[in-house]
Scaffold this active site. Sequence first.
Site, mmCIF file in Angstrom:
data_model
loop_
_atom_site.group_PDB
_atom_site.id
_atom_site.type_symbol
_atom_site.label_atom_id
_atom_site.label_comp_id
_atom_site.label_asym_id
_atom_site.label_seq_id
_atom_site.Cartn_x
_atom_site.Cartn_y
_atom_site.Cartn_z
ATOM 1 N N SER A 189 103.697 23.227 -8.651
ATOM 2 C CA SER A 189 104.096 23.019 -7.256
ATOM 3 C C SER A 189 102.885 22.941 -6.340
ATOM 4 O O SER A 189 102.794 22.065 -5.470
ATOM 5 C CB SER A 189 105.024 24.142 -6.801
ATOM 6 O OG SER A 189 106.219 24.153 -7.539
ATOM 7 N N ARG A 199 101.198 19.534 -4.454
ATOM 8 C CA ARG A 199 101.081 19.574 -2.994
ATOM 9 C C ARG A 199 99.628 19.375 -2.563
ATOM 10 O O ARG A 199 99.346 18.642 -1.613
ATOM 11 C CB ARG A 199 101.624 20.911 -2.458
ATOM 12 C CG ARG A 199 103.149 20.953 -2.365
ATOM 13 C CD ARG A 199 103.658 22.378 -2.160
ATOM 14 N NE ARG A 199 105.093 22.420 -1.894
ATOM 15 C CZ ARG A 199 106.035 22.322 -2.827
ATOM 16 N NH1 ARG A 199 105.696 22.138 -4.087
ATOM 17 N NH2 ARG A 199 107.315 22.380 -2.500
ATOM 18 N N ARG A 256 118.937 11.741 -10.496
ATOM 19 C CA ARG A 256 118.509 12.781 -9.556
ATOM 20 C C ARG A 256 118.619 12.252 -8.125
ATOM 21 O O ARG A 256 118.133 11.158 -7.819
ATOM 22 C CB ARG A 256 117.078 13.230 -9.841
ATOM 23 C CG ARG A 256 116.905 13.834 -11.218
ATOM 24 C CD ARG A 256 115.573 14.528 -11.376
ATOM 25 N NE ARG A 256 115.500 15.764 -10.612
ATOM 26 C CZ ARG A 256 114.452 16.577 -10.598
ATOM 27 N NH1 ARG A 256 113.376 16.276 -11.317
ATOM 28 N NH2 ARG A 256 114.456 17.689 -9.888
ATOM 29 N N SER A 310 115.227 21.423 -1.825
ATOM 30 C CA SER A 310 114.274 21.696 -0.746
ATOM 31 C C SER A 310 113.163 20.659 -0.713
ATOM 32 O O SER A 310 112.447 20.533 0.294
ATOM 33 C CB SER A 310 113.664 23.088 -0.927
ATOM 34 O OG SER A 310 112.859 23.135 -2.100
ATOM 35 N N GLU A 351 114.109 28.187 -9.744
ATOM 36 C CA GLU A 351 113.433 27.559 -10.877
ATOM 37 C C GLU A 351 113.221 28.507 -12.063
ATOM 38 O O GLU A 351 112.960 28.057 -13.175
ATOM 39 C CB GLU A 351 112.105 26.949 -10.442
ATOM 40 C CG GLU A 351 111.066 27.945 -9.981
ATOM 41 C CD GLU A 351 109.807 27.250 -9.479
ATOM 42 O OE1 GLU A 351 108.745 27.878 -9.558
ATOM 43 O OE2 GLU A 351 109.887 26.104 -9.013
ATOM 44 N N ARG A 363 121.384 22.118 -14.855
ATOM 45 C CA ARG A 363 120.958 23.324 -15.565
ATOM 46 C C ARG A 363 122.078 24.343 -15.734
ATOM 47 O O ARG A 363 122.095 25.082 -16.724
ATOM 48 C CB ARG A 363 119.760 23.966 -14.845
ATOM 49 C CG ARG A 363 118.456 23.235 -15.127
ATOM 50 C CD ARG A 363 117.263 23.889 -14.479
ATOM 51 N NE ARG A 363 116.046 23.144 -14.814
ATOM 52 C CZ ARG A 363 114.898 23.256 -14.159
ATOM 53 N NH1 ARG A 363 114.797 24.088 -13.140
ATOM 54 N NH2 ARG A 363 113.847 22.548 -14.529
ATOM 55 N N LYS A 401 105.756 18.780 -19.607
ATOM 56 C CA LYS A 401 105.934 18.532 -18.172
ATOM 57 C C LYS A 401 105.085 19.486 -17.342
ATOM 58 O O LYS A 401 104.489 19.097 -16.331
ATOM 59 C CB LYS A 401 107.417 18.672 -17.809
ATOM 60 C CG LYS A 401 107.750 18.462 -16.333
ATOM 61 C CD LYS A 401 109.237 18.657 -16.129
ATOM 62 C CE LYS A 401 109.612 18.601 -14.657
ATOM 63 N NZ LYS A 401 109.528 17.241 -14.099
#
Length: 451
Positions: free
Chosen positions: A29, A33, A130, A178, A332, A363, A432
Amino acid sequence: MTMTVEETWVAPQAGGPLDATVTIPGSKSLSNRYLILASLGSRPVRLTGLLKSRDTDLMIQALEALGVDCRADLDSPTEVTVVPPSGGRFRGGARVDCGLAGTVMRFVPGLAMLADGPTHFYGDQQAYRRPMRPLLDGLTQLGARIEYLGQEGFLPFVLTPPTHLVGREVTIDSSASSQFISGLLLLAARTDGTMTIVHSGQHLPSLPHIAMTVEDLRQAGVQVQANPDRCRWSVEGRGTGGTQLPDQVQVEPDLSNAAPFLGAALIGGGQVSVPNWPDRTTQPGGLLPKYLEIMGAKVNRVRDVQGSATCRVTGGEAIHGLGDFDLSPAGEIVPSIAAILVFADGRSRLHGIGHLRGHETNRLKALVTEITRIGGQARELDDGLAIEPVPVQSMHGAVIETYADHRMATFAAMIGLKIPGIRVRNIGTTAKTMPDFPDMWKRMLAGEGQG
């Protein structure tokens, strides 16, 4: 370890109490960013401790397609120098492969708003399920033109930017993720004038991830007024002045990726330590030690002579259920929490995580399916997941599906610590965020330090 999708990985059992130290790679994350914020600046930024994984590789490839120069250190691939495009204008005509990376598909379209031509976005087949509409609706309010190449509201699409980006109030329903809010916040740093983002829905998931974006923007010199209680955020746009991170930025370890390893101490017994644990963090994974304590673990923070903290988790005599528990701040890590609760002595009702139906896979459905497959008891709730206690001897081995979801793969590895005969289909999906996960897992079980 490279395996095909058809192959299965035999999840190793814990042969006895664990005693291991596991060094976790950088936060996905934060890595993605910082890559975006560095690209929005006016001078080079050196990122150290950057995660090397499929998601960050996809982000770097997307930025390079838009004209950003990302120079990896040949001796240390986790160090990357990001050189923004001259004049702050990104290259149009690019094709951006989002893969299955939410941060790529939801953050990079904002950069495409600053390009000198259209950008084509596509990805893995599973990514086409998605949701994207809230972000694209927000960009449309800012003057973008979106041409859908498949189902409306989803990848693939072509984004044509406005000729001039002016700040204004943008209203979207970000209930599904989010990341829609974060994607607009990152873009807002480059508008002319103030941009206000308003969430119009009832529920807003993963507020800590939005707080992370806000703090990162402030670190880059951007003024942000955050009012999450009213679901409003205002950003003072700096036009072509953009953002400016410090010349060098250190990426924290990914605390959510620590969850399977620290959780292993509860399932397998013994202790697992993760070094370089930050004293203060905006990562949702920072809540993990508190959750593990509630489930019966002993958690200590130990400092070395340099002052760096290590989080050490020791399993207790039993794993306790969570009862009715709000997990909305840390959605998560739900698959890791669920793996632990499969072995709990009491029931758990995990709430505030309905948005997990829109992640790499659904999930909640996946967790119920796989827990049931091994003889456990779980069911979906409107906003979450219910897990009932089942004796370990009543559960059994099986081939667990991962649904191309890295957190379902680590969930399966955790289950395999206690249940013999667990095989995992497509363990390689962990690339990933953790390309070396199978070897890290085996080294943990062997008690080897991973410095």
